[in-house]
Design a protein around this motif. Sequence first.
Motif, mmCIF file in Angstrom:
data_model
loop_
_atom_site.group_PDB
_atom_site.id
_atom_site.type_symbol
_atom_site.label_atom_id
_atom_site.label_comp_id
_atom_site.label_asym_id
_atom_site.label_seq_id
_atom_site.Cartn_x
_atom_site.Cartn_y
_atom_site.Cartn_z
ATOM 1 N N ASN A 26 0.829 -1.211 0.000
ATOM 2 C CA ASN A 26 0.000 0.000 0.000
ATOM 3 C C ASN A 26 0.861 1.259 0.000
ATOM 4 O OD1 ASN A 26 -2.501 -1.294 -0.047
ATOM 5 N ND2 ASN A 26 -2.620 -1.434 2.175
ATOM 6 N N CYS A 27 1.973 1.231 0.726
ATOM 7 C CA CYS A 27 2.889 2.375 0.738
ATOM 8 C C CYS A 27 3.504 2.596 -0.638
ATOM 9 C CB CYS A 27 3.980 2.142 1.786
ATOM 10 S SG CYS A 27 5.230 3.439 1.853
ATOM 11 N N LEU A 28 3.897 1.513 -1.293
ATOM 12 C CA LEU A 28 4.509 1.644 -2.623
ATOM 13 C C LEU A 28 3.556 2.303 -3.613
ATOM 14 C CD1 LEU A 28 6.445 -1.723 -3.157
ATOM 15 C CD2 LEU A 28 7.364 0.498 -2.454
ATOM 16 N N ILE B 205 17.122 -3.514 2.083
ATOM 17 C CA ILE B 205 16.440 -2.218 2.096
ATOM 18 C C ILE B 205 15.729 -2.109 3.435
ATOM 19 C CG2 ILE B 205 14.600 -0.820 1.081
ATOM 20 C CD1 ILE B 205 15.316 -2.087 -1.624
ATOM 21 N N ILE B 206 16.057 -1.081 4.185
ATOM 22 C CA ILE B 206 15.399 -0.856 5.473
ATOM 23 C C ILE B 206 14.186 0.028 5.223
ATOM 24 C CG2 ILE B 206 15.678 0.148 7.761
ATOM 25 C CD1 ILE B 206 18.562 -0.830 7.714
ATOM 26 N N PHE B 207 13.028 -0.455 5.645
ATOM 27 C CA PHE B 207 11.752 0.099 5.173
ATOM 28 C C PHE B 207 10.822 0.420 6.337
ATOM 29 C CE2 PHE B 207 7.559 0.090 3.303
ATOM 30 C CZ PHE B 207 7.744 0.570 2.016
ATOM 31 N N SER B 208 10.036 1.465 6.149
ATOM 32 C CA SER B 208 8.932 1.769 7.064
ATOM 33 C C SER B 208 7.746 2.262 6.252
ATOM 34 C CB SER B 208 9.329 2.842 8.078
ATOM 35 O OG SER B 208 8.166 3.356 8.722
ATOM 36 N N ALA B 209 6.615 1.577 6.376
ATOM 37 C CA ALA B 209 5.396 2.034 5.697
ATOM 38 C C ALA B 209 4.870 3.317 6.333
ATOM 39 C CB ALA B 209 4.326 0.940 5.752
ATOM 40 N N GLY C 139 12.837 4.058 2.728
ATOM 41 C CA GLY C 139 13.153 2.951 1.839
ATOM 42 C C GLY C 139 12.236 2.799 0.645
ATOM 43 N N ARG C 140 11.157 3.593 0.572
ATOM 44 C CA ARG C 140 10.194 3.425 -0.521
ATOM 45 C C ARG C 140 10.830 3.664 -1.884
ATOM 46 N NH1 ARG C 140 6.953 6.679 -3.698
ATOM 47 N NH2 ARG C 140 5.065 5.627 -4.460
#
Length: 197
Positions: free
Chosen positions: A45-47, A175-179, A184-185
Amino acid sequence: MLSKGIITSAEFIKSATLPEQYPPDELPEVAFAGRSNVGKSALVNCLVQRKKLVRTSRTPGRTQLINFFKINDSFLFVDLPGYGYAKVSQSLRATWGPMVETYLDTRASLRGIVQIMDLRHSPTPDDISLWSWLKDKKIPAIPVLTKADKLSRTKWGPLAQAAGRILGIAPADFIIFSAETRQGRDELLGKINELMN
């Protein structure tokens, strides 16, 4: 494919459990795999910058089908069922493995996998098993560590190093990611674009 990482359209196409139910094998696909409750739906959903394209649930293990989404009318995101959630019945868990393995083994349009793991925890045996299987099958995979917003930045590096030792990859490969923060997006969209080309 992804001009400057911009997603202009995203639509749900269909759900499937068997190859004959998949959409036509015409557009390139990237699939998303991860343990239940790892934030897979929130990541997708974030992407696509849509809050509810992929349904999220407070109850892990709810994604029990392979879900196909058309992106920019030019490729597909494929949301695979989450794995490793103990409260799902044994019989249901037993059907997931073959369902996902059949998709990964037979889908000619598959360009790669985004494997999603929780930054806060070491890779699980299921995570390690999937990573090894993808490597053996020579399916390109992008390792992502989610929920970065739950930790201070100073912990990201050591945790990525620890996960890298377990999976046998360099910490910089994650890849360090946070929605929540979209950390990282752009990097992840760039990697997905590379898979498509």
